[in-house]
Design an enzyme around this catalytic site. Structure first.
Site, PDB file in Angstrom:
ATOM      1  N   LYS A 183       0.869  -1.183   0.000  1.00 22.28           N
ATOM      2  CA  LYS A 183       0.000   0.000   0.000  1.00 22.28           C
ATOM      3  C   LYS A 183       0.899   1.223   0.000  1.00 22.28           C
ATOM      4  CE  LYS A 183      -4.458   0.919   0.192  1.00 22.28           C
ATOM      5  NZ  LYS A 183      -5.640   0.121  -0.116  1.00 22.28           N
ATOM      6  N   ASP A 232      -6.994   4.201  -4.514  1.00 22.14           N
ATOM      7  CA  ASP A 232      -7.656   4.030  -3.207  1.00 22.14           C
ATOM      8  C   ASP A 232      -8.295   5.391  -2.920  1.00 22.14           C
ATOM      9  OD1 ASP A 232      -7.845   2.139  -0.726  1.00 22.14           O
ATOM     10  OD2 ASP A 232      -7.218   4.025   0.154  1.00 22.14           O
TER      11      ASP A 232
HETATM   12  N1  NAI Z   1     -11.161   1.733  -4.668  1.00 23.95           N
HETATM   13  C1  NAI Z   1     -11.009   0.436  -4.461  1.00 23.95           C
HETATM   14  O1  NAI Z   1     -10.932  -0.362  -5.388  1.00 23.95           O
HETATM   15  C2  NAI Z   1     -10.959  -0.098  -3.076  1.00 23.95           C
HETATM   16  C3  NAI Z   1     -11.185   0.690  -1.979  1.00 23.95           C
HETATM   17  N2  NAI Z   1     -11.246   0.134  -0.732  1.00 23.95           N
HETATM   18  C4  NAI Z   1     -11.528   0.931   0.446  1.00 23.95           C
HETATM   19  O2  NAI Z   1     -12.824   1.503   0.333  1.00 23.95           O
HETATM   20  C5  NAI Z   1     -12.883   2.749   1.053  1.00 23.95           C
HETATM   21  C6  NAI Z   1     -13.356   3.843   0.121  1.00 23.95           C
HETATM   22  O3  NAI Z   1     -12.421   3.989  -0.946  1.00 23.95           O
HETATM   23  P1  NAI Z   1     -12.815   4.605  -2.369  1.00 23.95           P
HETATM   24  O4  NAI Z   1     -14.286   4.553  -2.555  1.00 23.95           O
HETATM   25  O5  NAI Z   1     -11.921   3.998  -3.361  1.00 23.95           O
HETATM   26  O6  NAI Z   1     -12.318   6.093  -2.161  1.00 23.95           O
HETATM   27  P2  NAI Z   1     -12.944   7.453  -2.741  1.00 23.95           P
HETATM   28  O7  NAI Z   1     -11.900   8.470  -2.567  1.00 23.95           O
HETATM   29  O8  NAI Z   1     -13.545   7.232  -4.069  1.00 23.95           O
HETATM   30  O9  NAI Z   1     -14.130   7.693  -1.713  1.00 23.95           O
HETATM   31  C7  NAI Z   1     -13.913   7.805  -0.344  1.00 23.95           C
HETATM   32  C8  NAI Z   1     -15.211   8.111   0.323  1.00 23.95           C
HETATM   33  O10 NAI Z   1     -15.050   8.114   1.731  1.00 23.95           O
HETATM   34  C9  NAI Z   1     -15.475   9.366   2.245  1.00 23.95           C
HETATM   35  N3  NAI Z   1     -14.621   9.677   3.390  1.00 23.95           N
HETATM   36  C10 NAI Z   1     -13.278   9.798   3.416  1.00 23.95           C
HETATM   37  N4  NAI Z   1     -12.866  10.121   4.641  1.00 23.95           N
HETATM   38  C11 NAI Z   1     -13.978  10.188   5.395  1.00 23.95           C
HETATM   39  C12 NAI Z   1     -14.222  10.461   6.739  1.00 23.95           C
HETATM   40  N5  NAI Z   1     -13.211  10.770   7.575  1.00 23.95           N
HETATM   41  N6  NAI Z   1     -15.498  10.432   7.185  1.00 23.95           N
HETATM   42  C13 NAI Z   1     -16.517  10.121   6.352  1.00 23.95           C
HETATM   43  N7  NAI Z   1     -16.348   9.853   5.056  1.00 23.95           N
HETATM   44  C14 NAI Z   1     -15.099   9.884   4.595  1.00 23.95           C
HETATM   45  C15 NAI Z   1     -15.297  10.343   1.115  1.00 23.95           C
HETATM   46  O11 NAI Z   1     -16.101  11.472   1.268  1.00 23.95           O
HETATM   47  C16 NAI Z   1     -15.737   9.475  -0.066  1.00 23.95           C
HETATM   48  O12 NAI Z   1     -17.132   9.401  -0.144  1.00 23.95           O
HETATM   49  C17 NAI Z   1     -11.484   2.931   1.639  1.00 23.95           C
HETATM   50  O13 NAI Z   1     -11.454   2.353   2.921  1.00 23.95           O
HETATM   51  C18 NAI Z   1     -10.609   2.114   0.706  1.00 23.95           C
HETATM   52  O14 NAI Z   1      -9.408   1.705   1.323  1.00 23.95           O
HETATM   53  C19 NAI Z   1     -11.109  -1.217  -0.561  1.00 23.95           C
HETATM   54  C20 NAI Z   1     -10.874  -2.042  -1.610  1.00 23.95           C
HETATM   55  C21 NAI Z   1     -10.665  -1.524  -2.930  1.00 23.95           C
HETATM   56  O1  AKG Z   2      -6.598  -2.816  -6.988  1.00 20.96           O
HETATM   57  C1  AKG Z   2      -5.613  -2.805  -6.275  1.00 20.96           C
HETATM   58  O2  AKG Z   2      -4.495  -3.156  -6.615  1.00 20.96           O
HETATM   59  C2  AKG Z   2      -5.688  -2.312  -4.853  1.00 20.96           C
HETATM   60  C3  AKG Z   2      -7.039  -2.198  -4.258  1.00 20.96           C
HETATM   61  C4  AKG Z   2      -6.869  -1.780  -2.834  1.00 20.96           C
HETATM   62  O3  AKG Z   2      -6.111  -0.867  -2.543  1.00 20.96           O
HETATM   63  C5  AKG Z   2      -7.556  -2.491  -1.778  1.00 20.96           C
HETATM   64  O4  AKG Z   2      -7.997  -3.614  -2.006  1.00 20.96           O
HETATM   65  O5  AKG Z   2      -7.665  -1.960  -0.656  1.00 20.96           O
END
Ligand code: NAI
Ligand code: AKG
Length: 447
Positions: free
Chosen positions: A126, A166
């Site tokens: 990460k 992420d």
């Molecule tokens: N994008 C991906 O493929 C993956 C993401 N994740 C996890 O999913 C979660 C969301 O990631 P994404 O949707 O990709 O990011 P993103 O940047 O697209 O969205 C993040 C969301 O979380 C909200 N957020 C951030 N900090 C916050 C806080 N302190 N309080 C309330 N809301 C908050 C933001 O407003 C936004 O709606 C994270 O934990 C990330 O590690 C897990 C697996 C894969």
């Molecule tokens: O697609 C990837 O390589 C990473 C996705 C990721 O950061 C996660 O699973 O939390």
């Protein structure tokens, strides 16, 4: 707590002081893995977990860039290369002001188990920076990404380490970083995943984490003879994961009543349908606005400033925003209100106290490393397509994603079912993820 577990955690705490998120993630894994190691002779005396909590490499670097006023800005960049026993390092990059070593180590540690669960050959990593893309112009984001990749490019490679997105890193940022890597190395390789379709991206990668979470949730509900259709669902977040979890859940006949961002949550008692979700996607992905603006478009909805949505009555909760966003009192409220299933879309969104409440109440609860693994699994599929110089159709990728999520669910059931038939998905995911990495580490000797 058993003495062996306590001794192990004491040592890890001493070596990693001021890293609360990392210690939290290790604690949860140790509780289920140490008893498993004690029951399995082949894993004893190899110090496997002791090795797995020590990153293979940590890179930390200065990122300097010029803002639109011509002023010099300085950020801190990182890459945690946690474990490469089963494949090249793989895991996302997070751009958020809160980014630090503790948060990235927790994420990289979780990623090692998650990637193993997908059955694809990917190690765990990460990275990211304490850069806040919010309020920055496209040009500023581009200059930052170029400076970040100028250093990161020295530490990654197609067969070494393949980052992705992420929080705060979406298609725009991946594009800028890919362009800079290509310029520096003079080679066109799938060095990042989550790429745009015109330059090597995979169909369904943007959707995969959210869709996968819903497929996993469907599987959990099925064990109780239930389905998503007709269920009221509370979702937190409104970013990539939340948007596509909502899209798939709507398609399957669920009623989504909330979404949120760091400013608060919106509640729409009539349900967020496909058209309203489209509004949110445009608001967040293009206008880069706040979720509050939903209530200006849809007057029946309410906005709750500074609040999380967990006191809203629901059947299913999908926390899809960030770590530790769902606390003990929130878990109590959800259980009290009859919530039967919680599928973590974010990484570690529920605090240990909240998880304890769900486990005691014996409701369906899946840890992120199992239920959000669809994103990285589809990144693995993107790497495969890049190697073959070929693209699968959306239907083909979605079918593979669905199969992978079914397999992960089966593995959790295999390793997590107790004598009464109750499935502890935390235990199941930890053990199933551990076994493959541990076997590879044993085979590769003391490294
Ligand atoms: N994008 C991906 O493929 C993956 C993401 N994740 C996890 O999913 C979660 C969301 O990631 P994404 O949707 O990709 O990011 P993103 O940047 O697209 O969205 C993040 C969301 O979380 C909200 N957020 C951030 N900090 C916050 C806080 N302190 N309080 C309330 N809301 C908050 C933001 O407003 C936004 O709606 C994270 O934990 C990330 O590690 C897990 C697996 C894969
Ligand atoms: O697609 C990837 O390589 C990473 C996705 C990721 O950061 C996660 O699973 O939390």
């Amino acid at each position: 707590m058993e003495k062996n577990i306590q001794d192990f955690l004491d040592k890890v705490s001493q070596r990693n002081q001021n890293e609360p998120e990392f210690l939290q993630a290790v604690h949860e894994v140790a509780e289920t893995i140490i008893p498993f190691i004690e029951q399995n002779k082949k894993y004893q005396n190899a110090k496997l977990l002791e090795r797995m909590v020590e990153p293979e490499r940590v890179v930390m670097f200065r990122v300097t860039w010029l803002d639109d006023n011509g002023d010099i800005q300085i950020n801190r960049g990182y890459r945690i290369q946690m474990n490469s026993a089963i494949g090249p390092y793989k895991g996302g990059l997070r751009f958020h002001p809160s980014v630090n070593i503790s948060i990235l180590k927790f994420l990289a540690f979780e990623q090692t188990f998650k990637n193993s669960l997908t059955t694809l050959p990917m190690g765990g990593a990460k990275g990211g920076a304490d850069f806040n893309p919010k309020g920055k112009s496209d040009n500023e984001v581009m200059r930052f990404c170029q400076s970040f990749m100028t250093e990161l490019s020295k530490h990654i490679g197609y067969n070494t380490d393949v980052p992705a997105g992420d929080i705060g890193v979406g298609a725009r940022e991946v594009g800028y970083m890919f362009g800079q890597y290509k310029r520096i190395q003079n080679e066109f390789t799938g060095i990042l995943t989550g790429k745009g379709l015109s330059y090597g991206g995979s169909l369904i990668r943007p959707e995969a984490t959210g869709y996968g979470n819903v497929y996993f949730t469907q599987n959990m509900l099925k064990t109780k003879g239930e389905k998503l259709e007709g269920k009221t669902v509370v979702i937190s977040g409104s970013g990539n994961v939340a948007q596509y979890a909502a899209e798939k859940a709507i398609e399957l006949g669920a009623k989504i009543v909330t979404m949120s961002d760091s400013g608060g949550y919106i509640y729409d008692e009539n349900g967020i349908d496909s058209e309203k979700l489209q509004f949110i996607m445009e608001l967040k992905n293009e206008k880069r606005g706040r979720i509050k603006e939903y209530t200006e478009e849809y007057n029946n909805a309410n906005f709750y400033e500074g609040k999380t949505p967990w006191d809203v009555k629901c059947d299913v909760a999908l926390p899809c925003a960030t770590q530790n966003e769902l606390e003990e009192q929130d878990a109590k409220k959800l259980v009290e209100n009859g919530c039967m299933c919680v599928g973590e879309g974010a990484n570690m969104p529920c605090t240990p106290e909240a998880v304890e409440i769900f486990r005691d109440a014996k409701i369906l609860f899946s840890p992120g490393k199992a239920s959000n693994a669809g994103g990285v699994a589809t990144s693995g599929l993107e790497m495969t397509q890049n190697s073959m110089r070929y693209n699968w159709t959306a239907e083909e990728v979605d079918k593979k994603l669905h199969e992978i999520m079914n397999d992960i669910h089966e593995k959790c059931v295999e390793y997590g079912t107790d004598k009464e038939g109750h499935v502890d998905y935390v235990k199941g995911a930890n053990i199933a993820g551990f076994v493959k990495v541990a076997d590879a580490m044993l085979a590769q000797g003391v490294v």
